[in-house]
Design a protein around this motif. Structure first.
Motif, PDB file in Angstrom:
ATOM      1  N   GLN A 143     -27.479   9.951   3.659  1.00 53.67           N
ATOM      2  CA  GLN A 143     -28.146  11.061   2.931  1.00 53.67           C
ATOM      3  C   GLN A 143     -27.558  12.400   3.201  1.00 53.67           C
ATOM      4  O   GLN A 143     -26.782  12.483   4.522  1.00 53.67           O
ATOM      5  N   ALA A 144     -27.631  13.374   2.411  1.00 56.87           N
ATOM      6  CA  ALA A 144     -26.956  14.860   3.067  1.00 56.87           C
ATOM      7  C   ALA A 144     -27.672  15.126   4.276  1.00 56.87           C
ATOM      8  O   ALA A 144     -28.785  14.841   4.414  1.00 56.87           O
ATOM      9  N   GLY A 145     -26.848  15.658   5.115  1.00 57.54           N
ATOM     10  CA  GLY A 145     -27.353  16.152   6.488  1.00 57.54           C
ATOM     11  C   GLY A 145     -26.815  15.006   7.327  1.00 57.54           C
ATOM     12  O   GLY A 145     -26.946  15.236   8.523  1.00 57.54           O
ATOM     13  N   GLY A 146     -26.541  13.764   6.871  1.00 57.70           N
ATOM     14  CA  GLY A 146     -26.390  12.566   7.777  1.00 57.70           C
ATOM     15  C   GLY A 146     -24.848  12.709   8.490  1.00 57.70           C
ATOM     16  O   GLY A 146     -24.134  13.393   8.215  1.00 57.70           O
ATOM     17  N   VAL A 201     -13.713  20.836   6.313  1.00 53.71           N
ATOM     18  CA  VAL A 201     -14.707  20.008   7.350  1.00 53.71           C
ATOM     19  C   VAL A 201     -14.559  20.347   8.558  1.00 53.71           C
ATOM     20  O   VAL A 201     -15.130  20.031   9.560  1.00 53.71           O
ATOM     21  N   LYS A 202     -13.842  21.536   8.826  1.00 53.81           N
ATOM     22  CA  LYS A 202     -13.775  22.158  10.129  1.00 53.81           C
ATOM     23  C   LYS A 202     -15.124  22.560  10.761  1.00 53.81           C
ATOM     24  O   LYS A 202     -15.773  23.103   9.994  1.00 53.81           O
ATOM     25  N   GLY A 203     -15.555  22.124  12.042  1.00 50.75           N
ATOM     26  CA  GLY A 203     -16.741  22.181  12.592  1.00 50.75           C
ATOM     27  C   GLY A 203     -17.899  21.390  12.349  1.00 50.75           C
ATOM     28  O   GLY A 203     -18.754  20.902  12.767  1.00 50.75           O
ATOM     29  N   ARG A 204     -17.636  20.511  11.217  1.00 50.40           N
ATOM     30  CA  ARG A 204     -18.191  19.321  11.073  1.00 50.40           C
ATOM     31  C   ARG A 204     -17.722  17.905  11.253  1.00 50.40           C
ATOM     32  O   ARG A 204     -18.548  16.926  11.717  1.00 50.40           O
ATOM     33  N   PHE A 205     -16.468  17.817  11.182  1.00 49.76           N
ATOM     34  CA  PHE A 205     -15.717  16.600  11.323  1.00 49.76           C
ATOM     35  C   PHE A 205     -14.978  16.506  12.598  1.00 49.76           C
ATOM     36  O   PHE A 205     -14.506  17.946  12.997  1.00 49.76           O
ATOM     37  N   THR A 206     -14.771  15.457  13.062  1.00 53.41           N
ATOM     38  CA  THR A 206     -13.953  15.307  14.359  1.00 53.41           C
ATOM     39  C   THR A 206     -13.129  14.177  14.190  1.00 53.41           C
ATOM     40  O   THR A 206     -13.621  13.019  14.187  1.00 53.41           O
ATOM     41  N   GLN A 217     -15.184  11.065  12.890  1.00 53.26           N
ATOM     42  CA  GLN A 217     -16.927  11.442  13.041  1.00 53.26           C
ATOM     43  C   GLN A 217     -17.212  12.658  12.151  1.00 53.26           C
ATOM     44  O   GLN A 217     -16.845  13.654  12.135  1.00 53.26           O
ATOM     45  N   MET A 218     -18.023  12.275  10.888  1.00 57.43           N
ATOM     46  CA  MET A 218     -18.349  13.119   9.907  1.00 57.43           C
ATOM     47  C   MET A 218     -19.909  13.432  10.309  1.00 57.43           C
ATOM     48  O   MET A 218     -20.742  12.539  10.233  1.00 57.43           O
ATOM     49  N   ASN A 219     -20.147  14.512  10.643  1.00 59.56           N
ATOM     50  CA  ASN A 219     -21.631  15.081  10.673  1.00 59.56           C
ATOM     51  C   ASN A 219     -22.016  15.931   9.504  1.00 59.56           C
ATOM     52  O   ASN A 219     -20.689  16.574   8.890  1.00 59.56           O
ATOM     53  N   ASP A 258     -22.508  16.691   3.120  1.00 60.55           N
ATOM     54  CA  ASP A 258     -23.143  16.759   1.859  1.00 60.55           C
ATOM     55  C   ASP A 258     -22.489  16.180   0.800  1.00 60.55           C
ATOM     56  O   ASP A 258     -21.340  15.502   0.852  1.00 60.55           O
ATOM     57  N   SER A 259     -22.606  16.390  -0.266  1.00 61.14           N
ATOM     58  CA  SER A 259     -22.436  15.776  -1.713  1.00 61.14           C
ATOM     59  C   SER A 259     -21.087  16.030  -2.090  1.00 61.14           C
ATOM     60  O   SER A 259     -20.090  15.321  -2.618  1.00 61.14           O
ATOM     61  N   GLU A 260     -20.520  17.100  -1.553  1.00 61.17           N
ATOM     62  CA  GLU A 260     -19.059  17.457  -1.745  1.00 61.17           C
ATOM     63  C   GLU A 260     -18.365  16.398  -0.954  1.00 61.17           C
ATOM     64  O   GLU A 260     -16.976  16.519  -1.208  1.00 61.17           O
ATOM     65  N   ASP A 261     -18.487  15.987   0.175  1.00 62.11           N
ATOM     66  CA  ASP A 261     -18.078  14.846   0.759  1.00 62.11           C
ATOM     67  C   ASP A 261     -17.593  13.524   0.185  1.00 62.11           C
ATOM     68  O   ASP A 261     -17.109  12.697   0.844  1.00 62.11           O
ATOM     69  N   THR A 262     -18.390  13.245  -0.754  1.00 63.63           N
ATOM     70  CA  THR A 262     -18.365  12.066  -1.548  1.00 63.63           C
ATOM     71  C   THR A 262     -17.025  11.780  -1.999  1.00 63.63           C
ATOM     72  O   THR A 262     -16.461  12.607  -2.632  1.00 63.63           O
ATOM     73  N   ALA A 263     -16.220  10.663  -1.536  1.00 62.50           N
ATOM     74  CA  ALA A 263     -14.993  10.502  -1.725  1.00 62.50           C
ATOM     75  C   ALA A 263     -14.581   9.024  -1.398  1.00 62.50           C
ATOM     76  O   ALA A 263     -15.234   8.415  -0.583  1.00 62.50           O
ATOM     77  N   VAL A 264     -13.546   8.513  -1.465  1.00 57.65           N
ATOM     78  CA  VAL A 264     -12.886   7.286  -0.964  1.00 57.65           C
ATOM     79  C   VAL A 264     -11.833   7.914   0.043  1.00 57.65           C
ATOM     80  O   VAL A 264     -10.872   8.933  -0.221  1.00 57.65           O
ATOM     81  N   TYR A 265     -12.111   7.629   1.325  1.00 54.97           N
ATOM     82  CA  TYR A 265     -11.348   8.022   2.438  1.00 54.97           C
ATOM     83  C   TYR A 265     -10.326   7.306   2.950  1.00 54.97           C
ATOM     84  O   TYR A 265     -10.440   5.913   2.875  1.00 54.97           O
ATOM     85  N   TYR A 266      -9.167   7.776   2.842  1.00 55.37           N
ATOM     86  CA  TYR A 266      -7.914   6.907   3.422  1.00 55.37           C
ATOM     87  C   TYR A 266      -7.355   7.458   4.735  1.00 55.37           C
ATOM     88  O   TYR A 266      -7.393   8.580   5.187  1.00 55.37           O
ATOM     89  N   CYS A 267      -6.859   6.670   5.690  1.00 54.22           N
ATOM     90  CA  CYS A 267      -6.258   6.944   6.957  1.00 54.22           C
ATOM     91  C   CYS A 267      -4.750   6.573   6.611  1.00 54.22           C
ATOM     92  O   CYS A 267      -4.226   5.629   5.522  1.00 54.22           O
TER      93      CYS A 267
END
Length: 122
Positions: free
Chosen positions: A11-14, A62-67, A80-82, A85-94
């Motif tokens: 959920q958003a905020g999670g 993402v600065k300030g929210r992700f580490t 670490q993603m804190n 929000d909905s804008e962060d919805t995506a497939v994440y790749y390393c």
């Protein structure tokens, strides 16, 4: 070989923590980055970390929210993603490569993981 995992529905905020595990070779001397691609959009840089963990670099979004962090003994990089929000919805790749930590161009990275889906519900 890189394997990204840890995605899911939140959920958003999670928060979520993604992991990128390397196998087959040691990537401890390489910069490792996270990228993401939302549906219908281009792949975007998220964050990167130097091999000695002393340098990190983040996109403004993402600065300030992700580490980003890494455990070279485990050959694993974390994101670490804190406060998601909905804008962060995506497939994440390393990805990893012999680049500098401020490299945001994905084409410069040599090795990629398969991606993990992150979905943030509002």
């Amino acid at each position: 070989q890189l394997q990204a995992f840890g995605g899911g529905l939140v959920q958003a905020g999670g928060s979520l923590r993604l992991s990128c595990a390397a196998s087959g070779r040691t990537f401890s001397r390489y910069v490792t980055g996270w990228f993401r691609q939302a549906p219908g959009k281009e792949r975007d840089f998220v964050a990167a970390i130097g091999w000695n963990r002393s340098r990190t670099y983040y996109s403004d979004s993402v600065k300030g929210r992700f580490t980003i962090s890494r455990d070279n003994a485990k050959n694993t990089v974390y994101l670490q993603m804190n406060n998601l929000d909905s804008e962060d919805t995506a497939v994440y790749y390393c990805a990893t490569g012999q680049v500098v930590v401020t490299t945001t161009y994905g084409g410069a990275y040599d090795y990629w993981g398969q991606g993990t889906q992150v979905t943030v519900s509002s």
